[in-house]
Design an enzyme around this catalytic site. Sequence first.
Site, mmCIF file in Angstrom:
data_model
loop_
_atom_site.group_PDB
_atom_site.id
_atom_site.type_symbol
_atom_site.label_atom_id
_atom_site.label_comp_id
_atom_site.label_asym_id
_atom_site.label_seq_id
_atom_site.Cartn_x
_atom_site.Cartn_y
_atom_site.Cartn_z
ATOM 1 N N GLU A 43 22.796 23.383 -19.981
ATOM 2 C CA GLU A 43 22.504 23.323 -18.532
ATOM 3 C C GLU A 43 22.870 24.687 -17.969
ATOM 4 O O GLU A 43 24.021 24.924 -17.607
ATOM 5 C CB GLU A 43 23.358 22.234 -17.865
ATOM 6 C CG GLU A 43 23.143 20.835 -18.405
ATOM 7 C CD GLU A 43 21.858 20.195 -17.912
ATOM 8 O OE1 GLU A 43 21.232 20.741 -16.977
ATOM 9 O OE2 GLU A 43 21.476 19.154 -18.476
ATOM 10 N N CYS A 100 23.837 25.879 -9.164
ATOM 11 C CA CYS A 100 22.745 26.193 -10.106
ATOM 12 C C CYS A 100 21.408 25.879 -9.436
ATOM 13 O O CYS A 100 20.385 26.479 -9.777
ATOM 14 C CB CYS A 100 22.917 25.408 -11.389
ATOM 15 S SG CYS A 100 23.159 23.661 -11.121
HETATM 16 P P1 NAD Z 1 30.064 31.088 -17.450
HETATM 17 O O1 NAD Z 1 28.900 31.077 -18.382
HETATM 18 O O2 NAD Z 1 30.737 32.379 -17.198
HETATM 19 O O3 NAD Z 1 31.197 30.086 -17.986
HETATM 20 C C1 NAD Z 1 30.936 28.718 -18.210
HETATM 21 C C2 NAD Z 1 31.879 28.180 -19.267
HETATM 22 O O4 NAD Z 1 31.505 28.685 -20.544
HETATM 23 C C3 NAD Z 1 33.345 28.552 -19.086
HETATM 24 O O5 NAD Z 1 34.131 27.418 -19.366
HETATM 25 C C4 NAD Z 1 33.568 29.633 -20.143
HETATM 26 O O6 NAD Z 1 34.881 29.731 -20.585
HETATM 27 C C5 NAD Z 1 32.659 29.135 -21.250
HETATM 28 N N1 NAD Z 1 32.168 30.150 -22.197
HETATM 29 C C6 NAD Z 1 31.795 31.412 -21.939
HETATM 30 N N2 NAD Z 1 31.319 31.989 -23.048
HETATM 31 C C7 NAD Z 1 31.396 31.084 -24.043
HETATM 32 C C8 NAD Z 1 31.058 31.087 -25.435
HETATM 33 N N3 NAD Z 1 30.567 32.171 -26.025
HETATM 34 N N4 NAD Z 1 31.245 29.957 -26.145
HETATM 35 C C9 NAD Z 1 31.744 28.851 -25.564
HETATM 36 N N5 NAD Z 1 32.092 28.789 -24.257
HETATM 37 C C10 NAD Z 1 31.926 29.893 -23.510
HETATM 38 O O7 NAD Z 1 29.532 30.430 -16.094
HETATM 39 P P2 NAD Z 1 30.214 30.400 -14.650
HETATM 40 O O8 NAD Z 1 30.237 31.772 -14.060
HETATM 41 O O9 NAD Z 1 31.472 29.612 -14.705
HETATM 42 O O10 NAD Z 1 29.142 29.494 -13.838
HETATM 43 C C11 NAD Z 1 28.024 29.980 -13.170
HETATM 44 C C12 NAD Z 1 26.761 29.758 -13.981
HETATM 45 O O11 NAD Z 1 26.640 28.400 -14.379
HETATM 46 C C13 NAD Z 1 25.501 30.059 -13.180
HETATM 47 O O12 NAD Z 1 24.585 30.742 -14.001
HETATM 48 C C14 NAD Z 1 24.963 28.659 -12.829
HETATM 49 O O13 NAD Z 1 23.584 28.609 -12.566
HETATM 50 C C15 NAD Z 1 25.339 27.906 -14.055
HETATM 51 N N6 NAD Z 1 25.387 26.461 -13.796
HETATM 52 C C16 NAD Z 1 24.395 25.670 -14.284
HETATM 53 C C17 NAD Z 1 24.382 24.320 -14.011
HETATM 54 C C18 NAD Z 1 23.280 23.433 -14.521
HETATM 55 O O14 NAD Z 1 23.480 22.230 -14.534
HETATM 56 N N7 NAD Z 1 22.137 23.958 -14.943
HETATM 57 C C19 NAD Z 1 25.414 23.742 -13.249
HETATM 58 C C20 NAD Z 1 26.424 24.577 -12.774
HETATM 59 C C21 NAD Z 1 26.408 25.936 -13.064
#
Ligand code: NAD
Length: 500
Positions: A254, A288
């Site tokens: 997602e 998102c």
């Molecule tokens: P992010 O990608 O920086 O972090 C999200 C999570 O992923 C964190 O818990 C982080 O520690 C973990 N993470 C990062 N790299 C990883 C890896 N290589 N392996 C495993 N885990 C890893 O995102 P953010 O800045 O917290 O959130 C914003 C983003 O999330 C925006 O792009 C937004 O659109 C998206 N988002 C999408 C949805 C959806 O349902 N489509 C919902 C909410 C947010």
Amino acid sequence: MSHSEILAASGLTEAELTGGTLAVHTPVDGSEIARLAMHSVAEADEMIATAHEAFLQWRTVPAPRRGEFVRLLGEELRREKEALGALVTLECGKIYQEGLGEVQEMIDICDFAVGLSRQLYGLTIASERPGHAMRETWHPMGVCGVITAFNFPVAPWCWNAALALVCGDPVIWKPSEKTPLTALAVQKICDRVCEQFGDDAPKGLTQVLIGERDLGEALTANPKVALISATGSVPMGRAVAADMSKRLGRTILELGGNNAMIVAPSADLEMALRAIVFSAVGTAGQRCTTLRRLIVHEDVYDALVPRLVKAYAGLPIGDPLAEGTLVGPLIDQDALSAMDKALVQAQAEGGTVHGGGQALAESHGAAAYVNPAIVEMPGQSAIMHHETFAPILYVVKYQSLEQAIDMQNAVPQGLSSCIFSTDVRETELFLSAAGSDCGIANVNIGPSGAEIGGAFGGEKETGGGRESGSDAWKGYMRRQTNTVNYSRELPLAQGIKFDI
Ligand code: NAD
């Protein structure tokens, strides 16, 4: 409520909130509110092993009984709604009403999952062989790893966990390192539910990993984690997909969105105006499903866009805990820099910027309050293909609906979309195979604020995953095809005869 009152009501103890190395800041004023102990990768592996042991027990608990666990979770969340909602606001900066809304979504998906626990239906299938029965059954999948983003610190965990738990899968949660407090508070609630539920709830049924991305990587690397549901940025999704594909594990992704609204000549502009403001500036543009691109027919452009600019000028920006605030802060200073950079690029690409820039800087310390921005663009340029996680709304004109749909679909992301029109030919085209290419396509309602009853997710770089309602539960189970021969013959496939 003061910050210390919110922390006190969260159920987290002084010892839990202090003494560690993970600094947690509130976006409300930028101050540090906790220092949490982080798990090591070795501890994560131990917790995964415990979750796997839990799976071996939980998969044999009848699904309606597993549903009872989720019913109790929903009841506890009802009791904790205000306390948890305020903690969501303190930790991620969304306004209190949205904090409450997130907890309500958790409650709603629990209710949905309780009903689902009696409806994990398979199929009976007509066999071509005499004296044979065929069916399809659904079985628990294994440990479900849930990785979540900062902007929805608790609801997406529950969209996954409520389904996973009734489907027979223990859940191990890696929340964003920016919002770990809410995850700890939810785990406390789960611990209470386990106590109420009794021996049928194995140790390690739900667990939380506190730390940075290395713990997410510990989940993707471990074959005992059968499924990873990851919510976050596109780069994170690419990394998770690559790691999971090495061991051919299952993913639900997602990821980012770049959501558009088409405003047609027949649109009800009053409705459109409200929908635009709500979906473009809500959660300070950090959803998102935030509206990021507004595609307006040239005949209604002048009736709509100046009004929008005026509405933006009067937005109540401020402390998200204060009554009346509609726009809270960005998560941190990095988000503010990203917004500034995007606006500079938009201007370089021919855009006219209304709004933008820091708001309330003096009274709110290190916090990142901004004025939401509208940018009138001469066309859909490079910056509009990019998701900047901030309240920037790009506006472009269109002449024909086909051109507008092409523009709407021309970006790499495919999460949410909508059209405002009262012309059924236009709205049906928008929803048809030749229309929006997104996972969510709405008519006369904005792109954000999805209900839990529908499957949630999107296509292309958004990752293709579906969670929450409809038949998303199937992603948390393994499908098995059964053939039973109740005859005294053994007809072999393809007419082959073995004379033995
Ligand atoms: P992010 O990608 O920086 O972090 C999200 C999570 O992923 C964190 O818990 C982080 O520690 C973990 N993470 C990062 N790299 C990883 C890896 N290589 N392996 C495993 N885990 C890893 O995102 P953010 O800045 O917290 O959130 C914003 C983003 O999330 C925006 O792009 C937004 O659109 C998206 N988002 C999408 C949805 C959806 O349902 N489509 C919902 C909410 C947010």
